[in-house]
Design an enzyme around this catalytic site. Structure first.
Site, mmCIF file in Angstrom:
data_model
loop_
_atom_site.group_PDB
_atom_site.id
_atom_site.type_symbol
_atom_site.label_atom_id
_atom_site.label_comp_id
_atom_site.label_asym_id
_atom_site.label_seq_id
_atom_site.Cartn_x
_atom_site.Cartn_y
_atom_site.Cartn_z
ATOM 1 N N THR A 129 0.805 -1.221 0.000
ATOM 2 C CA THR A 129 0.000 0.000 0.000
ATOM 3 C C THR A 129 0.841 1.274 0.000
ATOM 4 O O THR A 129 1.871 1.353 0.664
ATOM 5 C CB THR A 129 -0.937 -0.023 1.228
ATOM 6 O OG1 THR A 129 -1.724 -1.196 1.146
ATOM 7 C CG2 THR A 129 -1.847 1.189 1.278
ATOM 8 N N PRO A 131 0.351 5.878 -0.367
ATOM 9 C CA PRO A 131 -0.660 6.928 -0.153
ATOM 10 C C PRO A 131 -1.680 7.004 -1.295
ATOM 11 O O PRO A 131 -2.860 7.236 -1.073
ATOM 12 C CB PRO A 131 0.174 8.210 -0.071
ATOM 13 C CG PRO A 131 1.501 7.746 0.454
ATOM 14 C CD PRO A 131 1.713 6.372 -0.123
ATOM 15 N N SER A 135 -6.663 0.278 -2.852
ATOM 16 C CA SER A 135 -7.404 -0.736 -3.605
ATOM 17 C C SER A 135 -6.840 -0.902 -5.014
ATOM 18 O O SER A 135 -6.842 -1.996 -5.571
ATOM 19 C CB SER A 135 -8.880 -0.316 -3.716
ATOM 20 O OG SER A 135 -9.453 -0.233 -2.433
ATOM 21 N N THR A 161 1.922 -2.815 8.514
ATOM 22 C CA THR A 161 2.036 -3.507 9.805
ATOM 23 C C THR A 161 3.490 -3.931 9.990
ATOM 24 O O THR A 161 4.084 -4.537 9.097
ATOM 25 C CB THR A 161 1.100 -4.740 9.841
ATOM 26 O OG1 THR A 161 -0.237 -4.288 9.656
ATOM 27 C CG2 THR A 161 1.212 -5.474 11.179
ATOM 28 N N ARG A 241 -6.590 -14.353 2.861
ATOM 29 C CA ARG A 241 -7.857 -13.744 3.311
ATOM 30 C C ARG A 241 -8.667 -14.642 4.230
ATOM 31 O O ARG A 241 -9.431 -14.142 5.073
ATOM 32 C CB ARG A 241 -8.676 -13.266 2.106
ATOM 33 C CG ARG A 241 -8.180 -11.930 1.609
ATOM 34 C CD ARG A 241 -8.868 -11.419 0.372
ATOM 35 N NE ARG A 241 -8.278 -10.142 -0.025
ATOM 36 C CZ ARG A 241 -8.241 -9.688 -1.275
ATOM 37 N NH1 ARG A 241 -8.760 -10.399 -2.258
ATOM 38 N NH2 ARG A 241 -7.693 -8.518 -1.529
ATOM 39 N N GLY A 345 -24.801 1.475 28.602
ATOM 40 C CA GLY A 345 -23.848 2.513 29.034
ATOM 41 C C GLY A 345 -22.500 1.916 29.419
ATOM 42 O O GLY A 345 -21.443 2.472 29.100
ATOM 43 N N GLU A 368 -6.349 -5.888 4.115
ATOM 44 C CA GLU A 368 -6.240 -6.971 3.108
ATOM 45 C C GLU A 368 -7.369 -6.916 2.079
ATOM 46 O O GLU A 368 -7.897 -7.938 1.646
ATOM 47 C CB GLU A 368 -6.099 -8.343 3.782
ATOM 48 C CG GLU A 368 -4.702 -8.480 4.373
ATOM 49 C CD GLU A 368 -4.301 -9.870 4.795
ATOM 50 O OE1 GLU A 368 -4.595 -10.821 4.061
ATOM 51 O OE2 GLU A 368 -3.652 -9.980 5.844
ATOM 52 N N GLN A 372 -15.603 -3.746 0.012
ATOM 53 C CA GLN A 372 -16.129 -3.378 -1.320
ATOM 54 C C GLN A 372 -15.284 -4.081 -2.390
ATOM 55 O O GLN A 372 -15.820 -4.589 -3.382
ATOM 56 C CB GLN A 372 -16.087 -1.853 -1.508
ATOM 57 C CG GLN A 372 -17.140 -1.092 -0.723
ATOM 58 C CD GLN A 372 -16.961 -1.165 0.786
ATOM 59 O OE1 GLN A 372 -15.832 -1.164 1.299
ATOM 60 N NE2 GLN A 372 -18.051 -1.232 1.518
HETATM 61 N N1 COS Z 1 -5.224 -14.803 -9.324
HETATM 62 C C1 COS Z 1 -4.504 -14.788 -10.448
HETATM 63 N N2 COS Z 1 -4.561 -13.789 -11.354
HETATM 64 C C2 COS Z 1 -5.384 -12.773 -11.112
HETATM 65 C C3 COS Z 1 -6.189 -12.718 -9.963
HETATM 66 C C4 COS Z 1 -6.084 -13.805 -9.042
HETATM 67 N N3 COS Z 1 -6.791 -13.826 -7.914
HETATM 68 N N4 COS Z 1 -6.921 -11.601 -9.980
HETATM 69 C C5 COS Z 1 -6.605 -10.953 -11.116
HETATM 70 N N5 COS Z 1 -5.675 -11.668 -11.805
HETATM 71 C C6 COS Z 1 -5.079 -11.314 -13.085
HETATM 72 C C7 COS Z 1 -6.128 -11.250 -14.159
HETATM 73 O O1 COS Z 1 -6.317 -12.519 -14.782
HETATM 74 C C8 COS Z 1 -5.548 -10.254 -15.112
HETATM 75 O O2 COS Z 1 -4.561 -10.911 -15.891
HETATM 76 P P1 COS Z 1 -4.373 -10.547 -17.457
HETATM 77 O O3 COS Z 1 -3.984 -9.099 -17.473
HETATM 78 O O4 COS Z 1 -3.300 -11.492 -17.893
HETATM 79 O O5 COS Z 1 -5.704 -10.795 -18.077
HETATM 80 C C9 COS Z 1 -4.847 -9.266 -14.214
HETATM 81 O O6 COS Z 1 -4.554 -9.997 -13.002
HETATM 82 C C10 COS Z 1 -5.661 -8.051 -13.889
HETATM 83 O O7 COS Z 1 -6.873 -8.485 -13.295
HETATM 84 P P2 COS Z 1 -8.173 -7.586 -13.232
HETATM 85 O O8 COS Z 1 -8.428 -6.991 -14.572
HETATM 86 O O9 COS Z 1 -9.262 -8.378 -12.581
HETATM 87 O O10 COS Z 1 -7.712 -6.428 -12.279
HETATM 88 P P3 COS Z 1 -8.580 -5.216 -11.791
HETATM 89 O O11 COS Z 1 -7.659 -4.059 -11.813
HETATM 90 O O12 COS Z 1 -9.884 -5.129 -12.469
HETATM 91 O O13 COS Z 1 -8.940 -5.598 -10.287
HETATM 92 C C11 COS Z 1 -8.478 -5.776 -7.978
HETATM 93 C C12 COS Z 1 -7.971 -5.837 -9.398
HETATM 94 C C13 COS Z 1 -9.362 -4.608 -7.656
HETATM 95 C C14 COS Z 1 -9.220 -7.061 -7.654
HETATM 96 C C15 COS Z 1 -7.170 -5.705 -7.207
HETATM 97 O O14 COS Z 1 -6.521 -4.508 -7.533
HETATM 98 C C16 COS Z 1 -7.313 -5.841 -5.709
HETATM 99 O O15 COS Z 1 -7.467 -6.956 -5.185
HETATM 100 N N6 COS Z 1 -7.206 -4.730 -5.000
HETATM 101 C C17 COS Z 1 -7.224 -4.748 -3.569
HETATM 102 C C18 COS Z 1 -5.839 -4.744 -3.068
HETATM 103 C C19 COS Z 1 -5.792 -4.928 -1.608
HETATM 104 O O16 COS Z 1 -6.315 -5.903 -1.077
HETATM 105 N N7 COS Z 1 -5.132 -3.996 -0.913
HETATM 106 C C20 COS Z 1 -5.005 -4.066 0.482
HETATM 107 C C21 COS Z 1 -3.592 -3.961 0.856
HETATM 108 S S1 COS Z 1 -2.901 -5.454 1.254
HETATM 109 S S2 COS Z 1 -2.737 -5.349 3.188
#
Ligand code: COS
Length: 391
Positions: A129, A131, A135, A161, A241, A345, A368, A372
């Site tokens: 992560t 700034p 997501s 962390t 997760r 209370g 994690e 949403q």
């Molecule tokens: N396993 C394997 N590959 C994955 C995957 C998974 N679980 N999820 C996505 N991919 C791959 C996709 O197949 C795609 O590959 P190609 O480009 O070869 O087609 C690529 O990764 C991009 O996937 P996608 O288009 O679904 O990505 P998006 O940007 O639409 O969505 C999200 C990504 C939002 C799901 C992702 O950015 C996410 O999980 N964000 C949250 C991050 C988080 O948890 N942060 C907290 C900090 S950690 S403490």
């Protein structure tokens, strides 16, 4: 037998040991360090290391506990029942080392995982992560420039962390090829701690910014292929997760137990308040949801264990993990809020632990991956429903 809910002897022993540790080591110091807003590293880390919790998920061949994903999640349900703050810092190694287990070479595993398992009070931190990149993982701005036989990393990570107090960091940065993972030693020149965060909940965990200022990392410590780390990050989160869901169940259970005990002994209008249907039905709902949440994380943890053993990933795991994490995070928020309500209370005062549980639960809907984002993952996979049917 299609489904067996009987825990194995190994699982029973691990859960019992974690429960004793939570009861005898975490609970007695939880309130004090929640108030101070610090992780008492010198006080608790060595004990957690000796009990094997910081390296529970690392395979035995590297010196770890070798617990599978499901058993590890069960252990963390207990530790979070003890104190979600302390357990967050103790458990962070699991998240930080998952990318090494998923994408690391044998040399990397030997070098870094063995180091974490040498019995010293060591921590690892997952540096994703930033700034402007929470997501939206793709918008990470930290850079890593190839210069001969090493990369030079520059950037800022936040909400980390154990940031700044760890021996090992898994760091994600942009190279020419795209998002790339690195293993970075905590003692490398240019790694430093920024602001120590003053949080609403899980206050007994350590959360800080981490700066990387011209940090030199040898090419041998690139995780997987340069530019391919987005998938490593996604697979890491798929694997971990179930553990967050278990953590949420632990916090909810702690709040439920407190509310139940209170409702049985608090007398109003001449009788314990639990005899009121308004209260007893609340408690029944709380228990129902905790039990449902536990089954969801058992399933996600079981599937993660199966995928890890078979050395493959599947979108069925992404969905199962996201369902468990979102349900349990929301459930913990609801259950802890209702526990405060039942105590009225008194629940709002710091004399009872339920207001802490409510503050601690909030992060379960955020870290994690926000709940949403979990719904986004579930919905995105619904659009490719066929993939879900592949076990
Ligand atoms: N396993 C394997 N590959 C994955 C995957 C998974 N679980 N999820 C996505 N991919 C791959 C996709 O197949 C795609 O590959 P190609 O480009 O070869 O087609 C690529 O990764 C991009 O996937 P996608 O288009 O679904 O990505 P998006 O940007 O639409 O969505 C999200 C990504 C939002 C799901 C992702 O950015 C996410 O999980 N964000 C949250 C991050 C988080 O948890 N942060 C907290 C900090 S950690 S403490």
């Amino acid at each position: 037998m299609v489904v067996d809910f009987e825990l194995t002897d190994e699982q029973k022993a691990a859960v019992e040991m974690a429960h004793d540790f939570a009861l005898n080591e975490l609970r007695p110091i939880a309130e004090e360090w929640d108030r101070k807003g610090e992780f008492p590293k010198d006080l608790i880390l060595k004990k957690a290391v000796d009990a094997g919790f910081t390296t529970a998920g690392i395979p035995e061949e590297y010196g770890g506990g070798g617990l599978d994903q499901l058993t590890s999640a069960m252990v963390f349900e207990e530790l979070f029942w003890g104190c979600a703050g302390l357990a967050t810092s103790i458990g962070a190694n699991n998240l930080a080392t998952a990318p090494i287990l998923i994408a690391g070479t044998e040399e990397q595993k030997k070098r870094w995982l063995t180091k974490l398992c040498d019995g010293e009070p060591r921590l690892a931190a997952f540096c994703l992560t930033e700034p402007e990149a929470g997501s939206d993982v793709s918008s990470i701005k930290t850079t890593a420039k190839l210069e001969g036989d090493h990369y030079v990393i520059n950037g800022q990570k936040c909400f980390i962390t154990n940031g700044g107090i760890s021996d090992v960091y898994t760091v994600f940065a942009q190279t020419e090829e795209g998002l790339t993972g690195f293993i970075v030693g905590g003692d490398y020149e240019g790694v430093s701690m920024g602001k120590h965060e003053d949080k609403m909940g899980i206050r007994a965990s350590h959360t800080a910014e981490v700066f990387f200022d011209n940090v030199k990392v040898p090419v041998e410590d690139v995780l997987g292929e340069p530019g391919r780390a987005f998938v490593i990050v996604m697979q890491t989160l798929d694997m971990t997760r179930a553990g967050v869901a278990a953590a949420a169940v632990g916090v909810a259970r702690a709040a439920f137990e407190e509310a139940l005990a209170y409702a049985k002994q608090r007398v109003q209008f001449g009788q314990p308040i639990i005899v009121n249907q308004g209260i007893s039905f609340m408690l029944a709902d709380m228990l129902m949801k905790i039990e449902a949440g536990r089954r969801l994380y058992y399933y996600a943890g079981w599937l993660a264990t199966k995928m890890a053993a078979e050395g493959r990933m599947s979108r069925r795991l992404s969905v199962a993990s996201s369902i468990a994490k979102a349900f349990c995070g929301d459930m913990a928020m609801e259950v802890t809020t209702n526990a405060v309500q039942i105590l009225g209370g008194y629940g709002y005062m710091k004399d009872y632990p339920v207001e802490k549980y409510m503050r601690d639960a909030k992060i379960m809907q955020i870290y994690e991956g926000t709940n949403q984002i979990q719904r986004y993952v579930i919905a995105a996979n619904l659009m490719g429903i066929k993939e879900l049917k592949q076990a």
